[in-house]
Design a protein around this motif. Structure first.
Motif, PDB file in Angstrom:
ATOM      1  N   ASP A   1      18.728  48.103  66.368  1.00  0.00           N
ATOM      2  CA  ASP A   1      17.632  48.076  67.332  1.00  0.00           C
ATOM      3  C   ASP A   1      16.997  46.673  67.303  1.00  0.00           C
ATOM      4  OD1 ASP A   1      15.554  48.645  69.029  1.00  0.00           O
ATOM      5  OD2 ASP A   1      14.485  49.954  67.645  1.00  0.00           O
ATOM      6  N   SER A   2      17.337  45.860  68.286  1.00  0.00           N
ATOM      7  CA  SER A   2      18.083  46.106  69.521  1.00  0.00           C
ATOM      8  C   SER A   2      19.595  46.054  69.261  1.00  0.00           C
ATOM      9  CB  SER A   2      17.726  45.058  70.569  1.00  0.00           C
ATOM     10  OG  SER A   2      16.372  45.145  70.892  1.00  0.00           O
ATOM     11  N   PRO A   3      20.381  46.811  70.087  1.00  0.00           N
ATOM     12  CA  PRO A   3      21.829  46.883  69.880  1.00  0.00           C
ATOM     13  C   PRO A   3      22.562  45.678  70.462  1.00  0.00           C
ATOM     14  CG  PRO A   3      21.202  48.248  71.730  1.00  0.00           C
ATOM     15  CD  PRO A   3      19.908  47.705  71.156  1.00  0.00           C
ATOM     16  N   ASN A   4      22.256  44.481  69.930  1.00  0.00           N
ATOM     17  CA  ASN A   4      22.882  43.267  70.445  1.00  0.00           C
ATOM     18  C   ASN A   4      24.379  43.238  70.123  1.00  0.00           C
ATOM     19  OD1 ASN A   4      20.414  42.168  71.402  1.00  0.00           O
ATOM     20  ND2 ASN A   4      19.884  41.539  69.341  1.00  0.00           N
ATOM     21  N   HIS A   5      25.102  42.373  70.833  1.00  0.00           N
ATOM     22  CA  HIS A   5      26.531  42.237  70.600  1.00  0.00           C
ATOM     23  C   HIS A   5      26.823  41.905  69.148  1.00  0.00           C
ATOM     24  CE1 HIS A   5      27.716  42.714  74.712  1.00  0.00           C
ATOM     25  NE2 HIS A   5      26.960  41.723  75.111  1.00  0.00           N
ATOM     26  N   ASP A   6      27.838  42.584  68.593  1.00  0.00           N
ATOM     27  CA  ASP A   6      28.352  42.351  67.240  1.00  0.00           C
ATOM     28  C   ASP A   6      27.451  42.898  66.138  1.00  0.00           C
ATOM     29  OD1 ASP A   6      30.578  41.098  68.274  1.00  0.00           O
ATOM     30  OD2 ASP A   6      29.687  39.100  68.158  1.00  0.00           O
ATOM     31  N   THR A   7      26.321  43.526  66.484  1.00  0.00           N
ATOM     32  CA  THR A   7      25.552  44.215  65.454  1.00  0.00           C
ATOM     33  C   THR A   7      26.352  45.434  64.999  1.00  0.00           C
ATOM     34  OG1 THR A   7      24.347  45.374  67.211  1.00  0.00           O
ATOM     35  CG2 THR A   7      23.240  43.496  66.184  1.00  0.00           C
ATOM     36  N   PRO A   8      26.172  45.873  63.736  1.00  0.00           N
ATOM     37  CA  PRO A   8      26.978  46.989  63.230  1.00  0.00           C
ATOM     38  C   PRO A   8      26.911  48.246  64.083  1.00  0.00           C
ATOM     39  CG  PRO A   8      25.843  45.914  61.425  1.00  0.00           C
ATOM     40  CD  PRO A   8      25.317  45.291  62.683  1.00  0.00           C
ATOM     41  N   PHE A   9      25.727  48.518  64.657  1.00  0.00           N
ATOM     42  CA  PHE A   9      25.574  49.706  65.487  1.00  0.00           C
ATOM     43  C   PHE A   9      25.285  49.328  66.938  1.00  0.00           C
ATOM     44  CE2 PHE A   9      24.667  51.248  61.223  1.00  0.00           C
ATOM     45  CZ  PHE A   9      25.441  52.383  61.176  1.00  0.00           C
ATOM     46  N   GLY A  10      25.809  48.191  67.350  1.00  0.00           N
ATOM     47  CA  GLY A  10      25.654  47.770  68.733  1.00  0.00           C
ATOM     48  C   GLY A  10      26.536  48.595  69.654  1.00  0.00           C
TER      49      GLY A  10
ATOM     50  N   ALA B   1      31.067  52.144  70.612  1.00  0.00           N
ATOM     51  CA  ALA B   1      32.122  52.566  71.537  1.00  0.00           C
ATOM     52  C   ALA B   1      33.473  52.500  70.849  1.00  0.00           C
ATOM     53  CB  ALA B   1      32.111  51.669  72.773  1.00  0.00           C
ATOM     54  N   GLY B   2      33.685  51.453  70.037  1.00  0.00           N
ATOM     55  CA  GLY B   2      34.939  51.329  69.316  1.00  0.00           C
ATOM     56  C   GLY B   2      35.117  52.435  68.302  1.00  0.00           C
ATOM     57  N   LEU B   3      34.029  52.792  67.594  1.00  0.00           N
ATOM     58  CA  LEU B   3      34.101  53.885  66.626  1.00  0.00           C
ATOM     59  C   LEU B   3      34.399  55.198  67.332  1.00  0.00           C
ATOM     60  CD1 LEU B   3      31.044  53.016  64.361  1.00  0.00           C
ATOM     61  CD2 LEU B   3      33.447  52.808  63.735  1.00  0.00           C
ATOM     62  N   TRP B   4      33.783  55.405  68.485  1.00  0.00           N
ATOM     63  CA  TRP B   4      34.000  56.642  69.237  1.00  0.00           C
ATOM     64  C   TRP B   4      35.452  56.742  69.694  1.00  0.00           C
ATOM     65  CZ3 TRP B   4      35.532  57.953  74.196  1.00  0.00           C
ATOM     66  CH2 TRP B   4      35.306  59.290  74.555  1.00  0.00           C
ATOM     67  N   MET B   5      35.995  55.611  70.190  1.00  0.00           N
ATOM     68  CA  MET B   5      37.379  55.611  70.647  1.00  0.00           C
ATOM     69  C   MET B   5      38.334  55.880  69.487  1.00  0.00           C
ATOM     70  SD  MET B   5      37.620  55.270  73.871  1.00  0.00           S
ATOM     71  CE  MET B   5      39.329  54.777  74.052  1.00  0.00           C
ATOM     72  N   SER B   6      38.019  55.297  68.304  1.00  0.00           N
ATOM     73  CA  SER B   6      38.865  55.523  67.139  1.00  0.00           C
ATOM     74  C   SER B   6      38.869  56.991  66.754  1.00  0.00           C
ATOM     75  CB  SER B   6      38.359  54.670  65.962  1.00  0.00           C
ATOM     76  OG  SER B   6      38.466  53.313  66.246  1.00  0.00           O
ATOM     77  N   SER B   7      37.690  57.622  66.843  1.00  0.00           N
ATOM     78  CA  SER B   7      37.609  59.030  66.467  1.00  0.00           C
ATOM     79  C   SER B   7      38.399  59.903  67.437  1.00  0.00           C
ATOM     80  CB  SER B   7      36.140  59.488  66.436  1.00  0.00           C
ATOM     81  OG  SER B   7      35.581  59.510  67.724  1.00  0.00           O
ATOM     82  N   GLN B   8      38.436  59.495  68.721  1.00  0.00           N
ATOM     83  CA  GLN B   8      39.187  60.270  69.689  1.00  0.00           C
ATOM     84  C   GLN B   8      40.691  60.151  69.443  1.00  0.00           C
ATOM     85  OE1 GLN B   8      37.244  62.228  71.731  1.00  0.00           O
ATOM     86  NE2 GLN B   8      35.784  61.273  70.360  1.00  0.00           N
ATOM     87  N   VAL B   9      41.110  58.966  69.036  1.00  0.00           N
ATOM     88  CA  VAL B   9      42.529  58.737  68.793  1.00  0.00           C
ATOM     89  C   VAL B   9      42.998  59.566  67.603  1.00  0.00           C
ATOM     90  CG1 VAL B   9      44.224  57.030  68.058  1.00  0.00           C
ATOM     91  CG2 VAL B   9      42.551  56.454  69.806  1.00  0.00           C
ATOM     92  N   LYS B  10      42.130  59.702  66.572  1.00  0.00           N
ATOM     93  CA  LYS B  10      42.509  60.407  65.365  1.00  0.00           C
ATOM     94  C   LYS B  10      42.525  61.921  65.542  1.00  0.00           C
ATOM     95  CE  LYS B  10      40.769  56.791  62.314  1.00  0.00           C
ATOM     96  NZ  LYS B  10      39.726  56.426  61.309  1.00  0.00           N
ATOM     97  N   MET B  11      41.834  62.409  66.544  1.00  0.00           N
ATOM     98  CA  MET B  11      41.726  63.851  66.725  1.00  0.00           C
ATOM     99  C   MET B  11      43.046  64.462  67.211  1.00  0.00           C
ATOM    100  SD  MET B  11      37.915  64.277  68.354  1.00  0.00           S
ATOM    101  CE  MET B  11      38.144  66.027  68.588  1.00  0.00           C
TER     102      MET B  11
END
Length: 207
Positions: A183-192, A197-207
């Motif tokens: 907060d704020s979710p700037n580019h390249d912040t751990p939870f930006g 979005a990358g973590l979410w996509m990874s989780s979808q691929v693993k499912m």
């Protein structure tokens, strides 16, 4: 049922402040700073007796504690420097104290989870003349650098090290461990935005 919670950075709330919260329709309080609790400066984690005393006072106004913040994990911990494990032990002990006090939601802050240097803070005027915190990438004209990929991976490694110790204690004490987005979710912040979005996509691929 939806409840209204407000965040404070101080622990010793006065009767006037608590009464005002009631008048505004607030239901719960979030404590946003881990160092604000009595005992943290002295022993590294909150004092149970003082915490229970404040909880009783808050409840006497018809309010309750919603979420608290654990003692911060500093850059010393994130860089795995000598003696840094004491910080994690303090967070573990804090979870135990909050659990014994019946507080169900805690969060852990990590050094480097936000990049405040990227933005310019200002007072943003909103509808009705309300003044709120504003942050702008455009207003900041100072040059800055973001972490390298190697530094980014190192940060996540230490994050995982911490959660591997915190989660089991939370389960033992029936406490929920929350994650606060950058907060704020700037580019390249751990939870930006791009990282999540990358973590979410990874989780979808693993499912």
């Amino acid at each position: 049922m939806m409840k209204v919670s407000v965040t404070t950075t101080k622990f010793d709330l006065t009767d006037v402040e608590l009464r005002q919260m009631c008048q505004l329709g607030v239901d719960c309080i979030d404590f946003g700073t881990g160092s604000s609790f009595p005992g943290v400066k002295e022993q590294g984690f909150p004092d149970l007796d003082e915490l229970l005393k404040m909880k009783r006072k808050i409840r006497s106004f018809g309010l309750d504690i919603n979420r608290v913040t654990l003692p911060d994990l500093s850059s010393k911990f994130m860089n795995n420097e000598k003696g840094c494990e004491d910080e994690l032990e303090n967070s573990v002990n804090a979870i135990k104290v909050f659990g014994e006090a019946g507080i169900k939601i805690v969060r852990q802050r990590f050094a480097g989870d936000t990049f405040n240097y990227m933005t310019k803070s200002y007072q943003a005027r909103q509808r009705g003349g309300a003044i709120a915190r504003g942050e702008s990438l455009g207003f900041n004209k100072e040059p800055y650098e973001t972490p390298t990929l190697e530094e980014h991976e190192k940060w996540w490694g230490r994050f995982r090290d911490a959660y591997s110790k915190l989660v089991p204690v939370c389960e033992d004490y029936d406490v929920n461990l929350g994650m606060h987005p950058s907060d704020s979710p700037n580019h390249d912040t751990p939870f930006g935005g791009s990282t999540i979005a990358g973590l979410w996509m990874s989780s979808q691929v693993k499912m």
